[in-house]
Design a protein around this motif. Structure first.
Motif, mmCIF file in Angstrom:
data_model
loop_
_atom_site.group_PDB
_atom_site.id
_atom_site.type_symbol
_atom_site.label_atom_id
_atom_site.label_comp_id
_atom_site.label_asym_id
_atom_site.label_seq_id
_atom_site.Cartn_x
_atom_site.Cartn_y
_atom_site.Cartn_z
ATOM 1 N N ASP A 225 0.844 -1.194 0.000
ATOM 2 C CA ASP A 225 0.000 0.000 0.000
ATOM 3 C C ASP A 225 0.881 1.247 0.000
ATOM 4 O O ASP A 225 1.718 1.409 0.896
ATOM 5 C CB ASP A 225 -0.895 -0.022 1.237
ATOM 6 C CG ASP A 225 -1.915 1.103 1.250
ATOM 7 O OD1 ASP A 225 -1.691 2.130 0.600
ATOM 8 O OD2 ASP A 225 -2.936 0.942 1.955
ATOM 9 N N PRO A 226 0.719 2.175 -0.975
ATOM 10 C CA PRO A 226 1.530 3.400 -1.017
ATOM 11 C C PRO A 226 1.365 4.251 0.237
ATOM 12 O O PRO A 226 2.213 5.096 0.546
ATOM 13 C CB PRO A 226 1.016 4.135 -2.261
ATOM 14 C CG PRO A 226 0.368 3.078 -3.090
ATOM 15 C CD PRO A 226 -0.194 2.087 -2.131
ATOM 16 N N ALA B 293 2.090 6.686 6.691
ATOM 17 C CA ALA B 293 1.783 6.096 7.995
ATOM 18 C C ALA B 293 3.029 6.084 8.887
ATOM 19 O O ALA B 293 2.959 6.430 10.067
ATOM 20 C CB ALA B 293 1.237 4.688 7.818
ATOM 21 N N PHE B 294 4.166 5.690 8.316
ATOM 22 C CA PHE B 294 5.402 5.693 9.107
ATOM 23 C C PHE B 294 5.849 7.116 9.408
ATOM 24 O O PHE B 294 6.379 7.395 10.496
ATOM 25 C CB PHE B 294 6.506 4.927 8.380
ATOM 26 C CG PHE B 294 6.396 3.437 8.511
ATOM 27 C CD1 PHE B 294 6.527 2.815 9.756
ATOM 28 C CD2 PHE B 294 6.148 2.639 7.403
ATOM 29 C CE1 PHE B 294 6.423 1.438 9.873
ATOM 30 C CE2 PHE B 294 6.044 1.254 7.521
ATOM 31 C CZ PHE B 294 6.174 0.646 8.763
ATOM 32 N N ALA B 295 5.656 8.009 8.476
ATOM 33 C CA ALA B 295 6.017 9.410 8.703
ATOM 34 C C ALA B 295 5.206 9.992 9.861
ATOM 35 O O ALA B 295 5.735 10.771 10.678
ATOM 36 C CB ALA B 295 5.795 10.230 7.430
ATOM 37 N N ALA B 296 3.948 9.610 9.959
ATOM 38 C CA ALA B 296 3.104 10.104 11.045
ATOM 39 C C ALA B 296 3.619 9.618 12.401
ATOM 40 O O ALA B 296 3.619 10.359 13.393
ATOM 41 C CB ALA B 296 1.666 9.652 10.832
ATOM 42 N N THR C 72 10.491 -1.167 -1.227
ATOM 43 C CA THR C 72 9.100 -1.581 -1.045
ATOM 44 C C THR C 72 9.079 -2.909 -0.298
ATOM 45 O O THR C 72 10.067 -3.647 -0.253
ATOM 46 C CB THR C 72 8.409 -1.763 -2.410
ATOM 47 O OG1 THR C 72 9.128 -2.733 -3.174
ATOM 48 C CG2 THR C 72 8.328 -0.450 -3.188
ATOM 49 N N GLY C 73 7.918 -3.237 0.258
ATOM 50 C CA GLY C 73 7.748 -4.542 0.897
ATOM 51 C C GLY C 73 8.500 -4.667 2.205
ATOM 52 O O GLY C 73 9.123 -3.738 2.703
ATOM 53 N N THR C 74 8.437 -5.855 2.738
ATOM 54 C CA THR C 74 9.015 -6.108 4.071
ATOM 55 C C THR C 74 10.327 -6.888 4.019
ATOM 56 O O THR C 74 10.919 -7.158 5.050
ATOM 57 C CB THR C 74 8.020 -6.915 4.930
ATOM 58 O OG1 THR C 74 7.709 -8.160 4.260
ATOM 59 C CG2 THR C 74 6.727 -6.135 5.151
ATOM 60 N N ARG C 75 10.772 -7.251 2.832
ATOM 61 C CA ARG C 75 12.039 -7.975 2.701
ATOM 62 C C ARG C 75 13.209 -7.003 2.867
ATOM 63 O O ARG C 75 13.296 -5.994 2.154
ATOM 64 C CB ARG C 75 12.120 -8.686 1.348
ATOM 65 C CG ARG C 75 13.354 -9.562 1.178
ATOM 66 C CD ARG C 75 13.346 -10.197 -0.210
ATOM 67 N NE ARG C 75 14.578 -10.924 -0.497
ATOM 68 C CZ ARG C 75 14.758 -12.218 -0.281
ATOM 69 N NH1 ARG C 75 13.755 -12.932 0.235
ATOM 70 N NH2 ARG C 75 15.893 -12.817 -0.574
ATOM 71 N N HIS D 30 12.031 2.181 8.623
ATOM 72 C CA HIS D 30 11.142 1.897 7.487
ATOM 73 C C HIS D 30 10.847 3.156 6.686
ATOM 74 O O HIS D 30 10.739 3.093 5.450
ATOM 75 C CB HIS D 30 9.845 1.271 7.996
ATOM 76 C CG HIS D 30 9.993 -0.171 8.387
ATOM 77 N ND1 HIS D 30 10.397 -1.138 7.505
ATOM 78 C CD2 HIS D 30 9.795 -0.800 9.588
ATOM 79 C CE1 HIS D 30 10.444 -2.309 8.120
ATOM 80 N NE2 HIS D 30 10.082 -2.128 9.386
ATOM 81 N N LEU D 31 10.729 4.276 7.367
ATOM 82 C CA LEU D 31 10.484 5.523 6.645
ATOM 83 C C LEU D 31 11.646 5.831 5.697
ATOM 84 O O LEU D 31 11.423 6.205 4.532
ATOM 85 C CB LEU D 31 10.288 6.673 7.637
ATOM 86 C CG LEU D 31 10.059 8.060 7.023
ATOM 87 C CD1 LEU D 31 8.819 8.064 6.127
ATOM 88 C CD2 LEU D 31 9.945 9.121 8.119
#
Length: 416
Positions: free
Chosen positions: A377-378, A383-386, A409-412, A400-401
């Motif tokens: 999700d873009p 969300a992380f910035a918040a 992208t992604g969690t890898r 992550h930000l």
């Protein structure tokens, strides 16, 4: 078995009679006799003869009688076995002697056949006492050695049954925990040796106490780094719970330790911790002269690499999904799917949280942001910035930000 006996009696002929009666045992070296004329001489001889085993003492003697001598020996808490010699039928003195620790008694005039039997019986008693003391000494020595690696409760059990530490290994399900202080090598080079010793001894002492409080096994200490095992050598069905709880307790203690040294002007790095669970070969390796209870296998290597993964992530604790999934009611937030050094497959890792930190709006926010990241999700970036906007010291959200801002992208997450 050789026994050393002190005969205490003021009769001048007794020494020659005893030597004659026991000449074969004396020549064979199974018994050695010393002689004293009264209790005063006896105490002096006892003080000069630490390997004395037995005292055979008359009651009626000048300067110090046999009952007084027995009382002195009882007060000194000696391990000597004593035989008292009394007139035939003098039960009052015999009873007093037995109350003062006498093992047996002889009556006068001495029947040397009876004396030989009584001494033989006392020697057997001494043998039993020696064996008991030997076993106690071995158990205490074993406990002392084992307490370097194992919690007091476990060390006690292993000392009583050392077969659990026979040479060789076995495959067990374990939880492996590694710790390391960030920047410790640089710190070592800048500290006075005495101050370094104080710091390191204090740190390792505090850390190992926490490990033992969770019934963990210290498999190895190298410098400031500690390797801990749960689930070995004894079975611990809750080994993952113990490992994760221990990791949180170690982290809390290490942070307090850093704060204390910061006040003294010494900047101690954060303690990084990795936890993983799975099969490993555990056992006592290194030969009969060198005790090295340790573990080998991919589970151990992965735990060590998870500890190292904290550095680029900015976290202090990384727990694998394997360990988190086997724990009861694990509380934490996902870090990502880590490709650890030397690996091609990703491993899901988590940052464990204490109960007071897990049920907070920011933790929920983080989990929502991570779910967006996992789904591609873009909106994950915003969300992380918040989260970082509300709490700038949230290093994992900040990690992550930065990834997203750099086009990831992604969690890898590839970790070199």
């Amino acid at each position: 078995m050789s026994v050393k006996i002190l005969v205490v009696d003021d009769e001048p002929d007794l020494e020659a009679l005893v030597v004659q009666k026991f000449r074969r045992q004396i020549r064979a070296g199974t018994v050695t006799f010393l002689f004293a004329r009264d209790g005063v001489d006896a105490l002096a001889t006892i003080a000069e003869t630490p390997d004395l085993d037995m005292v055979v003492s008359d009651i009626n003697m000048p300067r110090m009688d046999g009952l007084t001598l027995l009382g002195k020996l009882q007060e000194a808490e000696t391990t000597l076995s004593t035989v008292i010699v009394s007139a035939y039928g003098d039960m009052a003195n015999i009873r007093t002697a037995m109350n003062r620790g006498a093992f047996d008694f002889l009556t006068k005039p001495i029947d040397f056949a009876d004396m030989e039997t009584t001494i033989a019986r006392t020697i057997r008693h001494i043998g039993v006492l020696r064996e008991a003391r030997r076993r106690q000494s071995e158990a205490e020595r074993a406990r002392t050695n084992l307490s370097r690696f194992f919690s007091p409760n476990l060390a006690e059990r292993l000392a009583a049954d050392p077969s659990g530490l026979d040479l060789g290994g076995c495959r067990r399900e374990v939880a492996s925990l590694f710790t390391d202080i960030a920047g410790f090598t640089t710190l070592v080079e800048s500290l006075d040796p005495a101050l370094l010793a104080e710091l390191l001894n204090g740190y390792l002492g505090a850390m190992t106490e926490i490990v033992f409080a969770h019934d963990g096994t210290v498999a190895k200490i190298v410098g400031d780094a500690i390797h801990v095992l749960f689930g070995a050598p004894g079975d611990q069905p809750d080994h993952c719970d113990r490992a994760i709880a221990c990791a949180l307790a170690l982290d809390e203690a290490a942070q307090a330790f850093r704060a204390g040294w910061r006040e003294r002007g010494v900047a101690v790095g954060a303690t990084r911790i990795g936890v993983h669970a799975g099969p490993a070969i555990v056992g006592n390796f290194g030969g009969g002269r060198f005790f090295d209870y340790t573990a080998y296998g991919d589970t151990i290597n992965t735990a060590a690499r998870l500890e190292s993964a904290n550095k680029p992530l900015g976290t202090r604790i990384c727990v694998s999904a394997a360990a988190a999934g086997r724990a009861t009611a694990f509380r934490g937030r996902p870090v990502g799917d880590l490709v650890l050094r030397g690996r091609s497959e990703a491993l899901r890792a988590f940052e464990p949280l204490r109960p007071d930190a897990s049920d907070t709006p920011l933790t929920s926010q983080y989990c929502d942001a991570f779910a967006k990241l996992e789904a591609g999700d873009p909106g994950a970036l915003a969300a992380f910035a918040a989260i970082v906007g509300q709490r700038a010291d949230d290093v994992l959200a900040g990690f992550h930000l930065r990834r997203l801002l750099n086009g990831a992208t992604g969690t890898r997450i590839e970790l070199g």
